[in-house]
Each structure stands twice: as structure tokens, then as C-alpha cells.
Design a protein around this motif. Structure first.
Motif, PDB file in Angstrom:
ATOM      1  N   SER A 416     -71.906 -38.134  26.985  1.00  0.00           N
ATOM      2  CA  SER A 416     -71.932 -38.271  28.448  1.00  0.00           C
ATOM      3  C   SER A 416     -71.011 -39.388  28.896  1.00  0.00           C
ATOM      4  O   SER A 416     -70.304 -39.282  29.904  1.00  0.00           O
ATOM      5  N   PHE A 417     -71.024 -40.461  28.127  1.00  0.00           N
ATOM      6  CA  PHE A 417     -70.150 -41.579  28.469  1.00  0.00           C
ATOM      7  C   PHE A 417     -68.694 -41.161  28.415  1.00  0.00           C
ATOM      8  O   PHE A 417     -67.906 -41.479  29.300  1.00  0.00           O
ATOM      9  N   LEU A 418     -68.362 -40.421  27.381  1.00  0.00           N
ATOM     10  CA  LEU A 418     -66.974 -39.976  27.234  1.00  0.00           C
ATOM     11  C   LEU A 418     -66.585 -39.011  28.350  1.00  0.00           C
ATOM     12  O   LEU A 418     -65.486 -39.087  28.910  1.00  0.00           O
ATOM     13  N   VAL A 419     -67.513 -38.113  28.653  1.00  0.00           N
ATOM     14  CA  VAL A 419     -67.206 -37.144  29.700  1.00  0.00           C
ATOM     15  C   VAL A 419     -67.047 -37.849  31.043  1.00  0.00           C
ATOM     16  O   VAL A 419     -66.129 -37.580  31.819  1.00  0.00           O
ATOM     17  N   ALA A 420     -67.950 -38.774  31.248  1.00  0.00           N
ATOM     18  CA  ALA A 420     -67.918 -39.471  32.539  1.00  0.00           C
ATOM     19  C   ALA A 420     -66.700 -40.357  32.679  1.00  0.00           C
ATOM     20  O   ALA A 420     -66.265 -40.661  33.784  1.00  0.00           O
ATOM     21  N   SER A 421     -66.153 -40.782  31.544  1.00  0.00           N
ATOM     22  CA  SER A 421     -65.019 -41.700  31.606  1.00  0.00           C
ATOM     23  C   SER A 421     -63.681 -40.974  31.751  1.00  0.00           C
ATOM     24  O   SER A 421     -62.658 -41.610  31.844  1.00  0.00           O
ATOM     25  N   GLY A 422     -63.685 -39.700  31.720  1.00  0.00           N
ATOM     26  CA  GLY A 422     -62.433 -38.978  31.868  1.00  0.00           C
ATOM     27  C   GLY A 422     -62.697 -37.531  32.214  1.00  0.00           C
ATOM     28  O   GLY A 422     -63.824 -37.061  32.137  1.00  0.00           O
ATOM     29  N   ALA A 423     -61.698 -36.853  32.554  1.00  0.00           N
ATOM     30  CA  ALA A 423     -61.851 -35.462  32.960  1.00  0.00           C
ATOM     31  C   ALA A 423     -61.791 -34.571  31.728  1.00  0.00           C
ATOM     32  O   ALA A 423     -60.854 -33.813  31.503  1.00  0.00           O
ATOM     33  N   TYR A 424     -62.785 -34.721  30.887  1.00  0.00           N
ATOM     34  CA  TYR A 424     -62.794 -33.968  29.641  1.00  0.00           C
ATOM     35  C   TYR A 424     -63.902 -32.940  29.662  1.00  0.00           C
ATOM     36  O   TYR A 424     -64.934 -33.107  30.290  1.00  0.00           O
ATOM     37  N   LEU A 457     -48.246 -32.655  14.350  1.00  0.00           N
ATOM     38  CA  LEU A 457     -48.183 -33.090  15.741  1.00  0.00           C
ATOM     39  C   LEU A 457     -49.566 -33.462  16.253  1.00  0.00           C
ATOM     40  O   LEU A 457     -49.742 -34.477  16.927  1.00  0.00           O
ATOM     41  N   PHE A 458     -50.537 -32.613  15.905  1.00  0.00           N
ATOM     42  CA  PHE A 458     -51.899 -32.901  16.379  1.00  0.00           C
ATOM     43  C   PHE A 458     -52.418 -34.218  15.830  1.00  0.00           C
ATOM     44  O   PHE A 458     -53.098 -34.971  16.507  1.00  0.00           O
ATOM     45  N   ARG A 459     -52.066 -34.487  14.551  1.00  0.00           N
ATOM     46  CA  ARG A 459     -52.479 -35.763  13.982  1.00  0.00           C
ATOM     47  C   ARG A 459     -51.886 -36.915  14.790  1.00  0.00           C
ATOM     48  O   ARG A 459     -52.550 -37.898  15.074  1.00  0.00           O
TER      49      ARG A 459
ATOM     50  N   ASP B   9     -52.915 -22.873  26.371  1.00  0.00           N
ATOM     51  CA  ASP B   9     -53.736 -23.098  25.189  1.00  0.00           C
ATOM     52  C   ASP B   9     -53.379 -24.417  24.514  1.00  0.00           C
ATOM     53  O   ASP B   9     -54.235 -25.179  24.101  1.00  0.00           O
ATOM     54  N   PHE B  10     -52.076 -24.615  24.375  1.00  0.00           N
ATOM     55  CA  PHE B  10     -51.652 -25.843  23.711  1.00  0.00           C
ATOM     56  C   PHE B  10     -52.115 -27.077  24.484  1.00  0.00           C
ATOM     57  O   PHE B  10     -52.557 -28.062  23.899  1.00  0.00           O
ATOM     58  N   GLU B  11     -52.005 -27.012  25.787  1.00  0.00           N
ATOM     59  CA  GLU B  11     -52.439 -28.159  26.592  1.00  0.00           C
ATOM     60  C   GLU B  11     -53.937 -28.400  26.441  1.00  0.00           C
ATOM     61  O   GLU B  11     -54.389 -29.546  26.374  1.00  0.00           O
ATOM     62  N   ASP B  12     -54.685 -27.292  26.401  1.00  0.00           N
ATOM     63  CA  ASP B  12     -56.141 -27.461  26.209  1.00  0.00           C
ATOM     64  C   ASP B  12     -56.451 -28.130  24.880  1.00  0.00           C
ATOM     65  O   ASP B  12     -57.271 -29.038  24.798  1.00  0.00           O
ATOM     66  N   VAL B  13     -55.786 -27.627  23.855  1.00  0.00           N
ATOM     67  CA  VAL B  13     -56.023 -28.196  22.516  1.00  0.00           C
ATOM     68  C   VAL B  13     -55.599 -29.653  22.474  1.00  0.00           C
ATOM     69  O   VAL B  13     -56.298 -30.501  21.916  1.00  0.00           O
ATOM     70  N   LYS B  14     -54.461 -29.914  23.058  1.00  0.00           N
ATOM     71  CA  LYS B  14     -53.957 -31.288  23.057  1.00  0.00           C
ATOM     72  C   LYS B  14     -54.922 -32.214  23.805  1.00  0.00           C
ATOM     73  O   LYS B  14     -55.197 -33.343  23.376  1.00  0.00           O
ATOM     74  N   ARG B  15     -55.468 -31.725  24.874  1.00  0.00           N
ATOM     75  CA  ARG B  15     -56.414 -32.529  25.637  1.00  0.00           C
ATOM     76  C   ARG B  15     -57.682 -32.812  24.808  1.00  0.00           C
ATOM     77  O   ARG B  15     -58.191 -33.924  24.782  1.00  0.00           O
ATOM     78  N   ASP B  16     -58.129 -31.770  24.117  1.00  0.00           N
ATOM     79  CA  ASP B  16     -59.311 -31.982  23.278  1.00  0.00           C
ATOM     80  C   ASP B  16     -59.029 -32.961  22.147  1.00  0.00           C
ATOM     81  O   ASP B  16     -59.885 -33.761  21.766  1.00  0.00           O
ATOM     82  N   LEU B  17     -57.812 -32.854  21.608  1.00  0.00           N
ATOM     83  CA  LEU B  17     -57.467 -33.790  20.537  1.00  0.00           C
ATOM     84  C   LEU B  17     -57.390 -35.224  21.062  1.00  0.00           C
ATOM     85  O   LEU B  17     -57.794 -36.163  20.388  1.00  0.00           O
ATOM     86  N   GLN B  20     -60.757 -36.449  21.138  1.00  0.00           N
ATOM     87  CA  GLN B  20     -61.200 -36.883  19.817  1.00  0.00           C
ATOM     88  C   GLN B  20     -60.687 -38.283  19.513  1.00  0.00           C
ATOM     89  O   GLN B  20     -61.401 -39.126  18.965  1.00  0.00           O
ATOM     90  N   GLY B  21     -59.434 -38.510  19.842  1.00  0.00           N
ATOM     91  CA  GLY B  21     -58.868 -39.842  19.628  1.00  0.00           C
ATOM     92  C   GLY B  21     -59.601 -40.894  20.433  1.00  0.00           C
ATOM     93  O   GLY B  21     -59.888 -41.991  19.931  1.00  0.00           O
ATOM     94  N   ARG B  22     -59.939 -40.553  21.652  1.00  0.00           N
ATOM     95  CA  ARG B  22     -60.661 -41.504  22.501  1.00  0.00           C
ATOM     96  C   ARG B  22     -62.039 -41.786  21.912  1.00  0.00           C
ATOM     97  O   ARG B  22     -62.520 -42.920  21.915  1.00  0.00           O
ATOM     98  N   LYS B  23     -62.652 -40.731  21.401  1.00  0.00           N
ATOM     99  CA  LYS B  23     -63.980 -40.889  20.808  1.00  0.00           C
ATOM    100  C   LYS B  23     -63.912 -41.794  19.575  1.00  0.00           C
ATOM    101  O   LYS B  23     -64.739 -42.691  19.397  1.00  0.00           O
ATOM    102  N   ILE B  24     -62.906 -41.533  18.746  1.00  0.00           N
ATOM    103  CA  ILE B  24     -62.760 -42.371  17.544  1.00  0.00           C
ATOM    104  C   ILE B  24     -62.496 -43.810  17.949  1.00  0.00           C
ATOM    105  O   ILE B  24     -63.040 -44.749  17.353  1.00  0.00           O
ATOM    106  N   ALA B  25     -61.670 -43.983  18.942  1.00  0.00           N
ATOM    107  CA  ALA B  25     -61.368 -45.339  19.396  1.00  0.00           C
ATOM    108  C   ALA B  25     -62.636 -46.045  19.861  1.00  0.00           C
ATOM    109  O   ALA B  25     -62.871 -47.216  19.535  1.00  0.00           O
ATOM    110  N   LEU B  26     -63.458 -45.337  20.607  1.00  0.00           N
ATOM    111  CA  LEU B  26     -64.704 -45.939  21.095  1.00  0.00           C
ATOM    112  C   LEU B  26     -65.637 -46.282  19.930  1.00  0.00           C
ATOM    113  O   LEU B  26     -66.207 -47.366  19.865  1.00  0.00           O
ATOM    114  N   LEU B  27     -65.776 -45.349  19.027  1.00  0.00           N
ATOM    115  CA  LEU B  27     -66.675 -45.582  17.889  1.00  0.00           C
ATOM    116  C   LEU B  27     -66.150 -46.709  17.004  1.00  0.00           C
ATOM    117  O   LEU B  27     -66.925 -47.515  16.485  1.00  0.00           O
TER     118      LEU B  27
END
Lengths: 879, 111
Positions: A416-424, A457-459, B9-17, B20-27
């Protein structure tokens, strides 16, 4: 398995001998008449799951057995004829009888093509037994057998019915002798025989899988007793004195009660064993509840049931846990147990009745009450066991649900915190990075495009996002200069690279190939000791994280997120369960408990050890000597380790505080002390000792019985155990034997490890020497619930009360021991163990004993095991 | 049209990734690691494979939730200790009752 023609059994059993005309038939008929007049014949159809080897259980003096295997194209059956020939016939005469009988039941018919019959003769006893198969071309059918089973008392029954009938007949005969007389006029032997019989039959429950064997044993034992003491009217003076008689004799000697009590238990191992096992069952169940190994399985099961349905969030879960605790405190069964004070009133009534019964009645009443007390003690122990088991199960259940709920709430809060902190979107949070890439890969494959570059790229996308967001969270405006930050970052990276690289190379943790970075070791070495420690910390942190992951358990990638939760939960909950159960096991150290129990019953520490050995428990002296008790997956503790300060503070005001329990224990000891006569009261024993300070025992030293309470009550003087008997002065030793025959040292060592891994409980010491003279040795033990049943010339192991793991051990003519575990499910394991065990025994016998195993009495189990313990295991000390 | 969907699709995936990066950063920020170790992980992140990053994020998340739910474990341990003590008292009660009955039976021998 063979088929049993039960349908025709009843009618065929009444069939008469056919009239025959030929001279040979006349001879057979004449003998059949003699047979009918003189012998009792019972035909038995063994149960389908009964093995032929069980025939041996029927062999007893005066009986002969004949096994048939009948077969034709349409019918195949097995029969066992049990003929009571009486003691007037020699084994040779019995053989003739059985051969003639066999001839009676074999029809002179042409065998049908492809069929045959086997005839098996068994008669005699033990080593004299004749046991052979004779092939015959004659066809033996079920009908033939039944038609010729012409004994007036012949019956066609299955084994269990026959035994039930025999039990009833035996009971009737006993009642004829005993019930027509007043109890006071019965001899102690007669009374004991009747009581013993009733007790044995009552203990054989209908649902017992070994009921046939138990019934056989009970019938055999009671018939032996009748033969010796009732039917033959032998003078009591020449008969072996039974344990109840010894108790009665002891009563007459007017010894102090405590001495008689102790002697009664000592002379009657069955009573002591029952008292022992009653408490042991509870403790063993608590400490071994599901076993540590099974706790994860239990949690997984509960997890599967409850899933993620926990509601109420973290706060609600804690409240539920408190409510569960209150429910535990208010357990109705406990209240009812505490209210159960009627036993005392019943005993008071019994006391007044005994006054009217006279001396003979008093003896009987004493034995009855003694037995009832032990039984009730066991029943209460069983009840307590169930209560504690229920509590622990409820606790595990509650904790699992609570933990799941808490984790769910935590994750939801995080998301929830993550969602609330951005448009995700929530979908992105609930997926792992690989799942996201997998989703994209599917899209790409539909469009037949390359992947590798995209994955890379994703990495980079994730890494860039981590860097960006972490900077925002941690560094803000930046308090360090850019150069400082880079230096710190580089140093830390080198530390991690080094240790992770080592881990990946040496331990195969599989966290990636960092070798390119590991080349910077020289830089790392310049970091200094602090940096070195930081590197170790980083590695350990990583290692700890790795330990929390069990990738194989996660399984399908589609369950990645749920799997992560399961894995994380499982590890934490398992850890908590291990820790808590370890504490329970520590608090309820069975050996410590047994020291106290042995003291109360007047046993010396050595005698307590023997009792514990008999019950399959490690000796109390190990605890008294401060040996370390190690629990799997938990911190190593000693038996005398005191509770932590924190734990003491938490429960300082509780009635369950260890000090309160110790005070209560001391009060019990004080009561016992007051109940004993002055001659039994002795001075206070030595001061308590710790595990590290305790010296090792010598042959002449008696081990300390138990640790002193931390806060002993002043009115609770200690009771010293009685002076050791001659037998008790023998040092407690374990068997040392050589097992020569392995071909190399590695195999010898592995053999030791295999044996140690296969068994637990009572310890033995085994040494293995290979042909080159290399030696390996170690302790091994019989399984805790292994029993050894010994008869004339044979012995049978039962492991874990499961007949699947059973085998017959017999003494051969050359004195060696043979093991036959037959064919069947899972017997290889036992066979392997028994082979090793037999080798040990054989070797030892060749060195120490000249007599054979027939010295084992026909009374199974404890006597045989005691014999081994006293005569095998104490004659040689551990090197 | 296909190209548009591809980009979406690519933009959606990129946004989700990125999420994930933001989540890892927070954790990572919430983890008890020393600051310099956190820095090191960030530095290593571009050299890690996607699988490593994924596992690292999962590890951090598990560690985070275990920390946050430690209170439950503490409550559980307290309950377990209570049960252990209660079991011990049950055991003592049984022994007390055994002693009581033995004392009564003792009277039988005086008859």
C-alpha cells in the motif's frame, strides 16, 4: 496368499471317518480310532496375513503341529493341525502319530496335471524339532482334509476363534478351581494365576494388530502356570516363587513399608516398568511431539488448511493469541482432573473392607490396590499427555495463523505504501522481477523477437530504479562529497565481492559469478581489520539471507509471490517452533525427571539407569554427569542450565515459574521424607554441580541423583538413595565388540555411521576393524521401542511395534546365531541392522560365553533384555 | 497497430520493473545492514543477473516482514513457556496423587 474354504468349514468339521476296506485302510482306520480316543485335534486355517513361521508359536510341550498345503486347480488352502499328544509320548512317537495322521488325510487319488501337494511335518520341540517338507504326488484338497479331521473334538476355525475358544476353556477350568472356594481359602498361587490371566486377557484389546500373538502368549503362559501349579498339584515349596508371592512374603516379614515398597518394585519389574512407562509416555510425547523433523510438515499442513485467510491484521492476530491462551488456562479437562479426588475416598472404603477380609484378604487387597494405583497413575499420565499435546497443537495452530496474518498485513502495508507513493499498479508489486520479464518474454515470443538484450535491459531498469530511489530515501541532499561516497561504495563493494566470490566458489551458494571483481583482493587487504570484519558481516548477512530461501520449495514460477511468503513464513515459524519445543524439552528433561522418580521409589542411580534402559531412555547418570543435551535445530543446552534472567522476569509472578515448580517438587520430597521411617532419612547430599565442573564418574563413585533446586524449601531435606546392591556396584558399561570383515577403513567408518544413523536410544559401543587393522568405533543404540522376544532356540525382534520390521534370530547347532527376516516390505533395513548386531553378539559370545542362548527364559522381553544387559553388557567395560 | 501494442506492453513491463526497483530500494533502506554495505549492494546491482536481483529482493522482503512480525514470535514463545510449565505442574500433580495413594495403601500393611 492362499485362499481359505471357510464356507464349508462348519459342515465338514462334523464329518466322520470314511469306511475303508483294504488292509492298509483298515490299519489307518484303526489308528484313526485310536487317534480320536487319545488326542485332541484342532484344525486351523491361518489368517491370510499370518506367516508360516508363526507355527513355531504353537510348539509347546505335548503338542505337535502338522501343516498342510493343499492344492488343485480350483482350490488351494493351508491347514494347520494342532494335536495335543500329551507328555506321555516321546518326540519319536509324536512323529509317528503325525505321519499316520498325515496318511489319513491324504487321499489316494491321481494328481491332476500341473498340480501337486506339499506335506510339511513339524513335531517335537526346539532343536529336536523335525521340520521338513515332503513332496508328494498326492492331491490334498480342503475337502479331503476336513473329511478326515475326525477327532470328536475337532474344530475347523480360524486362528483367532480357536484362541478365543481356548481362552474361554482355560478360564472355565480356572474358575472351576477357584470360584467355588472363598477367596481366603485360595492359595496365593491359584489367586495369582487367575488374576494374572484376567489381567493379561483384559490388556489384549480387540483393535490390537498383534492380538493373535498376544492371545497365544497369554494362553501359553497360563497353561504353563496351570500345569505347574494347579493341575499337577505340585507342592508350593518346590515351585518357582512368583513375583506376587514374593510380595506376599515380603509383607509377612513386617519390614518397613518403604523397604517393602522398594523391594516389591524391584522384584516385580512389571510393576516398576508400568510405573516408569506411564510417566515416560507423557514426557516422551511432549518432547518428541511430532519430532522436530515433523514440525515443518505440521506447519505446512496447517498452512495449507488455513491458507491466507487470517483476518484482523496484526493487532487482531495478537488478540486471538491471547484469547487462545485464556482458553488454554480454562481447560475443562484440567479442572476435571483436579476434581478427581474420589480415588482417595475409594481407597478409604477399601481400607475398611480389608479389615473385614482377614489376613489373606489383606494380601490380596494390597496387591490389587498396588496394581490399581499404578494403573491409575498411568491413566492420568496418558490424560496429561493428551492435554499437553492438545495445547501444543493448538499453540502451533494459533501461531501459524497469527504469523500468516501478520505477514499478510505487513506485506499489504508495504505494498500500500508503494502504491500510494507512486502511480503504480498492484500487479507489478505482486510479481517478482522474473515474472515480469517472463510476461514480457511471452509477448516477445509471439512476435519472434530476441530476448537476451531485453533481459539485460530490464536488469538495468531495476538497478537504475534502485539507485534512484535509494538515493532519494537515504542520501537526500547528500551530506558526503561525491568522492567520499564513491570511495565508501568501492570499499564495501570489494568486501562483498570477495566474500560472495568465495561463497560462490567454495560453497556453491550460487549467488552469481563475481570473479571479475574478486581480482581486487589487494584493495580489500588495504581496508584493514575493520573492513575485514565488515566483509565477514556482509557475507554472513548474505549467507543468512540465503538460508531463508529454499528455492526448490517455491516450485512453479506462477506461485512465486505466494511461494516467497510460504518460504519465509515456514522458516520463521519453524525456527520459533524449534526454539519453543526445545525449551519444553529442556524444562521436561525426562532423565532429570527420572532421577527424581527413581529416588522416590528408592532406587539407586544405577538401578534407575537400568530401569531407564529397559524403558528405552538414556541413563539418568548421563544427566547427573552433566552431559550435554543437544536438540536438533536448537541451541545446545545442558541439563542443569538455569533459565535466563529475562525468562525469570517474565514469569516471576506466575505459578508456573521454575522456582515455584521446584518448591512444589521439594514439598513432594518432604512429604515422602515424612512418610519414610527414621532409618531411611539421611543427610543432605552434596552441593549441586554444573556441567563443566562435574568430574567423570569412577567405578566406585555414585553419580549425583539430581540437581539441587535453585530455591530449595528449608523443610525439604534430601533423601539419599539406598546403598547400592552388589549388582548395582557393577560399573555402567556398554558393550564393546569387534566386527571384523569390512574391507577398508572407509567402509568401516561408514558402517559405524550407518548404524548410528539407523538407531537411537540405548547405547552400545561397537568397534569395526578392517583387514588392514584400521579401526573405527562409535556408539550405536537399539531403537527405543525395540523388543526382543526369546523362546527356546529362537529370538524375535520387533522394531517399533511394527511386524514389518521383525526378524527371527535362532541359535544354530554350531552355536552361531542366524537371522531370518524373511521377505517383505522394508525388512532390508532391519536385516542390515541385525546382521551387524548378530556379528557383535557372535563375537562377544565367542569371547565371553560358553553357554548358548537357551539360557534365555521363555518369559520374553524384559527378562531376556535384562539378561543381556546384566550378563553381556556389564562384563566388559568400554575401552 | 501491432507496433503500438508492443510499445505499450514494453512500457507496462518497464513500469513494473521500475516498481520492483523502488521496492528493493525501500527494503534495502529499511534493512539493518550497515550503510556502506547497502551502498555496496547498490553498486553491485548493475553487475548482478536478473535472477540474482529477483532473489535478493525476495530475501529483503522476507527479512522485512519477519522483522515486522517478530512480536508474534515473542508472544508465541511466551505461550510455549507457559505450556511447558503447566505440563510440568500436571506431571507433579500426578506424582502427588501417586504419593497420596501410596500413603493410604501403606495403612493396609498395618492390618
Amino acid at each position: 496368499m492362499s485362499k481359505t474354504p471357510e464356507g464349508s468349514a462348519a459342515a465338514a468339521a462334523e464329518a466322520k471317518v470314511e469306511t475303508v476296506q483294504t488292509p492298509e485302510d483298515k490299519e489307518i482306520a484303526a489308528y484313526a480310532k485310536k487317534f480320536q480316543e487319545n488326542f485332541e485335534l484342532n484344525l486351523v486355517i491361518p489368517a491370510d496375513d499370518e506367516e508360516w513361521s508363526n507355527t513355531v508359536d504353537f510348539r509347546r510341550e505335548g503338542y505337535a503341529t502338522l501343516d498342510f498345503l493343499t492344492s488343485d486347480a480350483s482350490n488351494e488352502a493351508r491347514f494347520r493341525a494342532i494335536v495335543h499328544c500329551g507328555k506321555d509320548y516321546t518326540p519319536e512317537e509324536q512323529a509317528e502319530i503325525m505321519q499316520r495322521f498325515a496318511k489319513m488325510v491324504v487321499l489316494q487319488e491321481e494328481p491332476k496335471p500341473g498340480t501337486g501337494a506339499g506335506l510339511r511335518l513339524k513335531y517335537g520341540e526346539g532343536k529336536k524339532a523335525f521340520n521338513d517338507w515332503t513332496d508328494t504326488e498326492e492331491v490334498i484338497t480342503a475337502e479331503n482334509v476336513l473329511a478326515h479331521s475326525a477327532s470328536p473334538r475337532g474344530r475347523m476355525r480360524n486362528t483367532e476363534d480357536l484362541l478365543a475358544l481356548t481362552v474361554s476353556q482355560t478360564r472355565l477350568e480356572l474358575e472351576k478351581i477357584t470360584t467355588d472356594k472363598p477367596v481366603a481359602e485360595l492359595t496365593a498361587t491359584q489367586l495369582a494365576a487367575r488374576e494374572d490371566f484376567d489381567y493379561r486377557v483384559e490388556r489384549i484389546t480387540d483393535d490390537s494388530p498383534r492380538r493373535p500373538e498376544q492371545l497365544k502368549r497369554a494362553v501359553r503362559d497360563i497353561e504353563q502356570r496351570m500345569q505347574q501349579t494347579i493341575i499337577d498339584n505340585a507342592p508350593e515349596s518346590v515351585l518357582p516363587m512368583s513375583a506376587p508371592e514374593k510380595i506376599a512374603k515380603d509383607l509377612e516379614k513386617k519390614q518397613p513399608f518403604s523397604e517393602r515398597m522398594t523391594k516389591a518394585f524391584r522384584d516385580n519389574p512389571e510393576l516398576a516398568k508400568q510405573a516408569a512407562l506411564a510417566t515416560l509416555n507423557m514426557i516422551g510425547s511432549v518432547t518428541g511431539l511430532k519430532g522436530y523433523i515433523e514440525v515443518p510438515r505440521y506447519l505446512r499442513q496447517r498452512f495449507a488448511v488455513h491458507g491466507f485467510l487470517g483476518m484482523g491484521g496484526l493487532k487482531g492476530a495478537i488478540e486471538d493469541a491471547i484469547a487462545a491462551k485464556q482458553n488454554l488456562d480454562g481447560d475443562k479437562s484440567i479442572k476435571s482432573l483436579r476434581r478427581d479426588l474420589s480415588a482417595r475416598n475409594r481407597l478409604e472404603d477399601k481400607l475398611s473392607m480389608v479389615r473385614e477380609a482377614g489376613p489373606a484378604g489383606a494380601k490380596t487387597a494390597y496387591r490389587e490396590e498396588l496394581q490399581k494405583i499404578i494403573d491409575e497413575f498411568g491413566v492420568r499420565g496418558d490424560h496429561n499427555k493428551k492435554v499437553v499435546e492438545g495445547r501444543i497443537k493448538l499453540l502451533l495452530d494459533c501461531n501459524t495463523t497469527t504469523k500468516i496474518t501478520g505477514i499478510q498485513a505487513t506485506k499489504e502495508a508495504l505494498n500500500s505504501f508503494l502504491v500510494a507513493s507512486g502511480a503504480y499498479g498492484l500487479r507489478g508489486i505482486s510479481m517478482g522481477a522474473l515474472d515480469i520479464v517472463g510476461r514480457y518474454r511471452d509477448l516477445k515470443q509471439e512476435r519472434r523477437n530476441s530476448l537476451e538484450k531485453d533481459v539485460s535491459l530490464f536488469r538495468d531498469v531495476i538497478a537504475a530504479s534502485v539507485v534512484k530511489n535509494f538515493r532519494e530515501l537515504a542520501l537526500g541532499g547528500g551530506q558526503e562529497s561525491r568522492a567520499e561516497r564513491n570511495l565508501t561504495r568501492a570499499q564495501a563493494a570489494m568486501r562483498i565481492a570477495r566474500w560472495v566470490g568465495i561463497a560462490a566458489t567454495v560453497e556453491g551458494v550460487g549467488f552469481g559469478d563475481f570473479k571479475p571483481l574478486a581480482g581486487a583482493d589487494k584493495i580489500v587487504e588495504n581496508i584493514g581489520r575493520g573492513g575485514y570484519n565488515a566483509g565477514i558481516g556482509a557475507y554472513r548477512l548474505l549467507e543468512g539471507f540465503q538460508g531463508k530461501m529454499s528455492w526448490s520449495e517455491i516450485g512453479d514460477r506462477g506461485l512465486t509471490t505466494a511461494g516467497h511468503m510460504v518460504t519465509g513464513l515456514g522458516e520463521a515459524a519453524i525456527h520459533g517452533a524449534k526454539e519453543s519445543l526445545s525449551r519444553i524439552a529442556h524444562n521436561l528433561t525426562p532423565r532429570e525427571h527420572w532421577e527424581r522418580m527413581g529416588q522416590k521409589l528408592g532406587f539407586s542411580p544405577e538401578q534407575t539407569d537400568k530401569l531407564l534402559h529397559g524403558a528405552g531412555v538414556a541413563p539418568a547418570t548421563e544427566v547427573a554427569h552433566g552431559n550435554v543435551v543437544e536438540h536438533k535445530g536448537a541451541a545446545t543446552t545442558t541439563a542443569h542450565e538455569t533459565p535466563t534472567k529475562a525468562a525469570t522476569e517474565v514469569h516471576a509472578k506466575s505459578t508456573n515459574h521454575p522456582d515455584a515448580i521446584e518448591a512444589r517438587r521439594a514439598a513432594i520430597q518432604a512429604r515422602l521424607h515424612r512418610a519414610l521411617p527414621e532409618t531411611q532419612k539421611v543427610s543432605t547430599p552434596e552441593a549441586p554441580h554444573t556441567a563443566t565442573e562435574t568430574p567423570k564418574p569412577t567405578k566406585t563413585e555414585l553419580p549425583e541423583a539430581s540437581a539441587e533446586p535453585t530455591a530449595p524449601a528449608p523443610e525439604a531435606p534430601k533423601i539419599e538413595t539406598p546403598a547400592p546392591s552388589v549388582a548395582a556396584e557393577k560399573p555402567h558399561t556398554t558393550i564393546t565388540a569387534e566386527y571384523v570383515g569390512t574391507r577398508n577403513h572407509d567402509r568401516a567408518s561408514k558402517l559405524i555411521e550407518d548404524i548410528k544413523a539407523a538407531v537411537n536410544g540405548e547405547k552400545y559401543h561397537i568397534g569395526v576393524t578392517d583387514v588392514a587393522g584400521h579401526r573405527a568405533e562409535g556408539d550405536f543404540a537399539l531403537p527405543g521401542r525395540t523388543s526382543l522376544e526369546v523362546g527356546d532356540g529362537h529370538a524375535t525382534f520387533f522394531v517399533d511395534t511394527d511386524r514389518v520390521f521383525s526378524g527371527e534370530m535362532s541359535v544354530q547347532d554350531d552355536g552361531s546365531i542366524a537371522i531370518d527376516v524373511g521377505d517383505g516390505r522394508g525388512k532390508q533395513k532391519l536385516a542390515s541392522f541385525l546382521e551387524r548386531f548378530t556379528a557383535v553378539i557372535n563375537k562377544y559370545r565367542s569371547q565371553q560365553l560358553s553357554d548358548d542362548f537357551s539360557i534365555f527364559s521363555t518369559e520374553p522381553r524384559m527378562q531376556a533384555i535384562d539378561f543381556m544387559r546384566q550378563n553381556l553388557l556389564t562384563k566388559q567395560e568400554v575401552k | 497497430m501491432t507496433q503500438t501494442n508492443n510499445n505499450q506492453d514494453f512500457e507496462d513491463v518497464k513500469r513494473d520493473l521500475q516498481l520492483q526497483g523502488r521496492k528493493i530500494a525501500l527494503l534495502l533502506y529499511e534493512s539493518p545492514m550497515p550503510a556502506e554495505i547497502k551502498e555496496a549492494w547498490i553498486t553491485l546491482m548493475p553487475t548482478m543477473t536478473l535472477d540474482q536481483i529477483d532473489r535478493f529482493g525476495t530475501i529483503l522482503e522476507n527479512y522485512f516482514v519477519m522483522q515486522q512480525t517478530a512480536e508474534i514470535d515473542a508472544a508465541y514463545r511466551a505461550l510455549a513457556e507457559e505450556i511447558a510449565a503447566a505440563a510440568q505442574n500436571l506431571e507433579l500433580e500426578n506424582e502427588e496423587k501417586l504419593l497420596e495413594q501410596i500413603e493410604i495403601v501403606k495403612k493396609l500393611e498395618s492390618l
